[in-house]
Design a protein around this motif. Structure first.
Motif, PDB file in Angstrom:
ATOM      1  N   PRO A 146      36.285  46.328  34.977  1.00  0.00           N
ATOM      2  CA  PRO A 146      37.739  46.239  34.853  1.00  0.00           C
ATOM      3  C   PRO A 146      38.256  45.761  33.500  1.00  0.00           C
ATOM      4  CG  PRO A 146      36.911  44.344  36.051  1.00  0.00           C
ATOM      5  CD  PRO A 146      35.733  45.233  35.793  1.00  0.00           C
ATOM      6  N   THR A 147      37.387  45.179  32.690  1.00  0.00           N
ATOM      7  CA  THR A 147      37.827  44.587  31.426  1.00  0.00           C
ATOM      8  C   THR A 147      37.092  45.212  30.258  1.00  0.00           C
ATOM      9  OG1 THR A 147      38.230  42.491  32.574  1.00  0.00           O
ATOM     10  CG2 THR A 147      38.140  42.415  30.177  1.00  0.00           C
ATOM     11  N   PHE A 148      37.856  45.847  29.345  1.00  0.00           N
ATOM     12  CA  PHE A 148      37.289  46.509  28.165  1.00  0.00           C
ATOM     13  C   PHE A 148      36.127  47.403  28.594  1.00  0.00           C
ATOM     14  CE2 PHE A 148      38.515  42.120  26.527  1.00  0.00           C
ATOM     15  CZ  PHE A 148      39.832  42.494  26.326  1.00  0.00           C
ATOM     16  N   CYS A 149      36.466  48.312  29.473  1.00  0.00           N
ATOM     17  CA  CYS A 149      35.501  49.111  30.222  1.00  0.00           C
ATOM     18  C   CYS A 149      34.500  49.834  29.337  1.00  0.00           C
ATOM     19  CB  CYS A 149      36.276  50.131  31.066  1.00  0.00           C
ATOM     20  SG  CYS A 149      35.235  51.292  31.953  1.00  0.00           S
ATOM     21  N   ASN A 150      33.279  49.845  29.784  1.00  0.00           N
ATOM     22  CA  ASN A 150      32.246  50.723  29.256  1.00  0.00           C
ATOM     23  C   ASN A 150      32.266  51.972  30.136  1.00  0.00           C
ATOM     24  OD1 ASN A 150      29.896  52.046  28.554  1.00  0.00           O
ATOM     25  ND2 ASN A 150      28.515  50.363  29.056  1.00  0.00           N
ATOM     26  N   PRO A 151      32.799  53.123  29.626  1.00  0.00           N
ATOM     27  CA  PRO A 151      32.937  53.478  28.220  1.00  0.00           C
ATOM     28  C   PRO A 151      34.355  53.603  27.668  1.00  0.00           C
ATOM     29  CG  PRO A 151      32.749  55.468  29.513  1.00  0.00           C
ATOM     30  CD  PRO A 151      32.776  54.327  30.487  1.00  0.00           C
ATOM     31  N   THR A 152      35.392  53.412  28.468  1.00  0.00           N
ATOM     32  CA  THR A 152      36.743  53.842  28.040  1.00  0.00           C
ATOM     33  C   THR A 152      37.514  52.801  27.259  1.00  0.00           C
ATOM     34  OG1 THR A 152      37.788  53.062  30.079  1.00  0.00           O
ATOM     35  CG2 THR A 152      36.912  55.331  30.071  1.00  0.00           C
ATOM     36  N   ALA A 153      37.099  51.537  27.284  1.00  0.00           N
ATOM     37  CA  ALA A 153      37.812  50.411  26.672  1.00  0.00           C
ATOM     38  C   ALA A 153      39.054  50.008  27.453  1.00  0.00           C
ATOM     39  CB  ALA A 153      38.191  50.681  25.215  1.00  0.00           C
ATOM     40  N   GLU A 154      39.313  50.626  28.592  1.00  0.00           N
ATOM     41  CA  GLU A 154      40.490  50.287  29.383  1.00  0.00           C
ATOM     42  C   GLU A 154      40.391  48.873  29.952  1.00  0.00           C
ATOM     43  OE1 GLU A 154      40.728  53.236  32.406  1.00  0.00           O
ATOM     44  OE2 GLU A 154      41.712  54.712  31.128  1.00  0.00           O
ATOM     45  N   CYS A 155      41.545  48.291  30.216  1.00  0.00           N
ATOM     46  CA  CYS A 155      41.621  46.959  30.820  1.00  0.00           C
ATOM     47  C   CYS A 155      42.628  47.027  31.966  1.00  0.00           C
ATOM     48  CB  CYS A 155      42.044  45.930  29.775  1.00  0.00           C
ATOM     49  SG  CYS A 155      41.847  44.220  30.299  1.00  0.00           S
ATOM     50  N   VAL A 156      42.166  46.814  33.181  1.00  0.00           N
ATOM     51  CA  VAL A 156      43.022  46.909  34.359  1.00  0.00           C
ATOM     52  C   VAL A 156      44.020  45.753  34.362  1.00  0.00           C
ATOM     53  CG1 VAL A 156      43.058  46.969  36.883  1.00  0.00           C
ATOM     54  CG2 VAL A 156      41.165  48.044  35.636  1.00  0.00           C
ATOM     55  N   SER A 157      45.273  46.053  34.658  1.00  0.00           N
ATOM     56  CA  SER A 157      46.328  45.040  34.650  1.00  0.00           C
ATOM     57  C   SER A 157      46.127  44.038  35.782  1.00  0.00           C
ATOM     58  CB  SER A 157      47.698  45.701  34.794  1.00  0.00           C
ATOM     59  OG  SER A 157      47.859  46.227  36.109  1.00  0.00           O
ATOM     60  N   ALA A 158      46.764  42.885  35.658  1.00  0.00           N
ATOM     61  CA  ALA A 158      46.663  41.847  36.691  1.00  0.00           C
ATOM     62  C   ALA A 158      47.214  42.354  38.018  1.00  0.00           C
ATOM     63  CB  ALA A 158      47.414  40.599  36.240  1.00  0.00           C
ATOM     64  N   ASP A 159      48.328  43.080  37.980  1.00  0.00           N
ATOM     65  CA  ASP A 159      48.932  43.600  39.205  1.00  0.00           C
ATOM     66  C   ASP A 159      47.982  44.571  39.906  1.00  0.00           C
ATOM     67  OD1 ASP A 159      51.239  43.984  41.000  1.00  0.00           O
ATOM     68  OD2 ASP A 159      51.239  46.030  40.179  1.00  0.00           O
ATOM     69  N   GLU A 160      47.349  45.450  39.145  1.00  0.00           N
ATOM     70  CA  GLU A 160      46.421  46.410  39.747  1.00  0.00           C
ATOM     71  C   GLU A 160      45.161  45.723  40.255  1.00  0.00           C
ATOM     72  OE1 GLU A 160      46.337  49.713  40.641  1.00  0.00           O
ATOM     73  OE2 GLU A 160      48.500  49.449  40.375  1.00  0.00           O
ATOM     74  N   ARG A 161      44.749  44.658  39.584  1.00  0.00           N
ATOM     75  CA  ARG A 161      43.580  43.907  40.066  1.00  0.00           C
ATOM     76  C   ARG A 161      43.872  43.313  41.447  1.00  0.00           C
ATOM     77  NH1 ARG A 161      40.166  41.633  35.023  1.00  0.00           N
ATOM     78  NH2 ARG A 161      40.845  43.165  33.493  1.00  0.00           N
ATOM     79  N   GLN A 162      45.042  42.728  41.576  1.00  0.00           N
ATOM     80  CA  GLN A 162      45.419  42.155  42.869  1.00  0.00           C
ATOM     81  C   GLN A 162      45.439  43.223  43.960  1.00  0.00           C
ATOM     82  OE1 GLN A 162      46.683  38.641  43.615  1.00  0.00           O
ATOM     83  NE2 GLN A 162      45.999  39.541  45.544  1.00  0.00           N
ATOM     84  N   LYS A 163      46.059  44.362  43.650  1.00  0.00           N
ATOM     85  CA  LYS A 163      46.153  45.446  44.632  1.00  0.00           C
ATOM     86  C   LYS A 163      44.770  46.002  44.977  1.00  0.00           C
ATOM     87  CE  LYS A 163      50.775  46.999  43.184  1.00  0.00           C
ATOM     88  NZ  LYS A 163      51.525  48.119  42.541  1.00  0.00           N
ATOM     89  N   LEU A 164      43.911  46.116  43.991  1.00  0.00           N
ATOM     90  CA  LEU A 164      42.577  46.664  44.238  1.00  0.00           C
ATOM     91  C   LEU A 164      41.768  45.748  45.141  1.00  0.00           C
ATOM     92  CD1 LEU A 164      40.535  48.914  43.578  1.00  0.00           C
ATOM     93  CD2 LEU A 164      39.809  47.549  41.598  1.00  0.00           C
ATOM     94  N   VAL A 165      41.819  44.447  44.898  1.00  0.00           N
ATOM     95  CA  VAL A 165      41.077  43.497  45.735  1.00  0.00           C
ATOM     96  C   VAL A 165      41.609  43.536  47.163  1.00  0.00           C
ATOM     97  CG1 VAL A 165      40.578  41.052  46.117  1.00  0.00           C
ATOM     98  CG2 VAL A 165      40.447  41.999  43.809  1.00  0.00           C
TER      99      VAL A 165
END
Length: 425
Positions: free
Chosen positions: A221-240
């Motif tokens: 979820p953070t500085f993804c291998n390979p895309t460098a994307e970082c999931v937002s706090a709101d999306e992290r909450q929803k995903l969990v």
């Protein structure tokens, strides 16, 4: 899409200018069918001295000779490892200064309390997590891959589907499948769709096909291998919450959580486990491979104690105890002295400088040769989409003749179907 890994680039004392020589960039331009851009790259590079990273010797799994440029490696450079050597040398000397020979004895399965306590303080003090973890939620592993293998083997039933956020770490699928799980891609969210919604849709599709929800979701979820994307706090909450509601174990690869580039704007949201109120949905995987040195083979799992009990019933751990007691004893000293934190901060600065050099070079032809998927704010990676109908696998094979390597997008596919979708990217 092309996966460029930002390690490489120069000896410690070299000027911090260009990631690769203009000759190599020109070679890539020619292979893409842009001779005009190739000539321009040669012209821009006139008078600049190339600085090469070298990596050779019996301890090296990926040799790098002078003149070679390898964007396919996601590991600390030899220059960073020279600094890590000083940290480890001093910490190991301190650990071995004791006359207590039990340091070299078999160690309890989860690892020593002293190391886990120092690790908990390290995670909390660095802002990696808003609350200090309890030592009883931490277990020593020999890296993230080991933690993922343990989770797949002992926390979910064999034969079930494991979703991998696509594109994914290119070696994760093999680990999942060797544990007897069926790897399936969690496709990237569509425009306007969040990760949690994409996850829910993928779960419904798996249930319609197999009659059951997926057993596990693997995500970086953070500085993804390979895309460098970082999931937002709101999306992290929803995903969990979505994973908890569906009974899916969420395995979070958090190895880049503390590798944000300097600056408040680059600080990532808290790790997924911080949003797990019950503590039984998220298993967090960490490692010192990217922070300090991969040769230490030292990492950890953070999870509910009941889940850790299942992991420590692994036959290898039952037989041998903690997988790396001596390295963890040394790193505990480095954590307590502040040397590990100081080295981490230097690594973050170094990665930021290398990323700036790489993105500066790429920006000259952004929109002509490629498009950057997500400007990195931390970590080791940068993900490109090639333009003009250029196929990444074909370009990667041709680039080798010009002493340039990169990881073509299909290698990061979570399953065969997504590999086909990404074949010309």
């Amino acid at each position: 899409r092309t996966h460029l890994r930002m390690r490489l680039l120069r000896a410690a004392a070299a000027p911090r200018r260009l990631v690769a020589s203009p000759t190599h960039l020109a070679s890539v331009a020619r292979l893409c069918g842009h001779p005009r851009l190739a000539r321009g790259m040669h012209k821009q590079g006139e008078g600049r001295a190339a600085a090469w990273t070298q990596q050779t010797g019996e301890h090296v799994s990926s040799p790098l000779e002078p003149g070679e440029v390898n964007f396919a490696l996601g590991q600390p450079s030899p220059a960073l490892l020279a600094g890590a050597m000083d940290v480890v040398r001093g910490a190991m000397a301190e650990a071995l200064s004791s006359s207590d020979g039990t340091l070299l004895q078999y160690t309890r399965r989860v690892g020593s309390h002293a190391f886990r306590s120092a690790l908990a303080d390290f995670l909390a003090e660095g802002g990696s997590t808003p609350k200090r973890p309890d030592e009883e939620t931490l277990m020593v592993t020999n890296g993230v891959s080991h933690g993922l293998a343990l989770a797949c083997a002992h926390l979910v039933p064999a034969g079930r589907v494991a979703l991998l956020a696509d594109p994914t770490y290119f070696l994760a699928r093999n680990i999942v499948e060797q544990a007897g799980l069926v790897a399936r891609a969690l496709p990237p969210p569509a425009d306007g769709q969040g990760l949690a919604a994409a996850f829910a849709a993928a779960c419904d599709a798996v249930e319609a096909e197999t009659g059951a929800q997926p057993a596990l979701l693997y995500v970086v979820p953070t500085f993804c291998n390979p895309t460098a994307e970082c999931v937002s706090a709101d999306e992290r909450q929803k995903l969990v919450e979505a994973a908890r509601g569906r009974g899916v174990l969420l395995v979070s690869d958090d190895v880049y959580q503390m590798l944000s580039f300097p600056g408040e704007a680059n600080v990532p949201p808290p790790p997924l486990r911080s949003f797990d109120a019950g503590g039984r949905t998220v298993v967090s995987l960490g490692s010192f491979s990217k922070y300090l040195a991969p040769g230490l083979r030292l990492g950890w799992v953070e999870a509910h104690p009941d889940l850790l009990t299942q992991l420590t019933d692994d036959g290898v751990i039952v037989s041998g105890g903690c997988v790396n007691p001596l390295a963890s004893a040394a790193v505990e000293k480095a954590l307590r002295s502040g040397a590990a934190r100081q080295h981490l901060d230097g690594t973050r600065r170094e990665l930021a400088e290398r990323c700036a050099a790489l993105t500066e070079a790429l920006a000259r032809h952004e929109g002509e040769l490629w498009e950057t998927h997500c400007p990195p704010r931390g970590g080791y990676f940068l993900w490109l989409r090639l333009l003009g109908g250029v196929e990444a696998p074909r370009l990667a094979s041709q680039a080798v003749a010009h002493q340039v390597k990169f990881c073509a997008g299909p290698r990061c596919a979570a399953d065969d179907a997504s590999k086909g979708r990404r074949g010309a990217a």
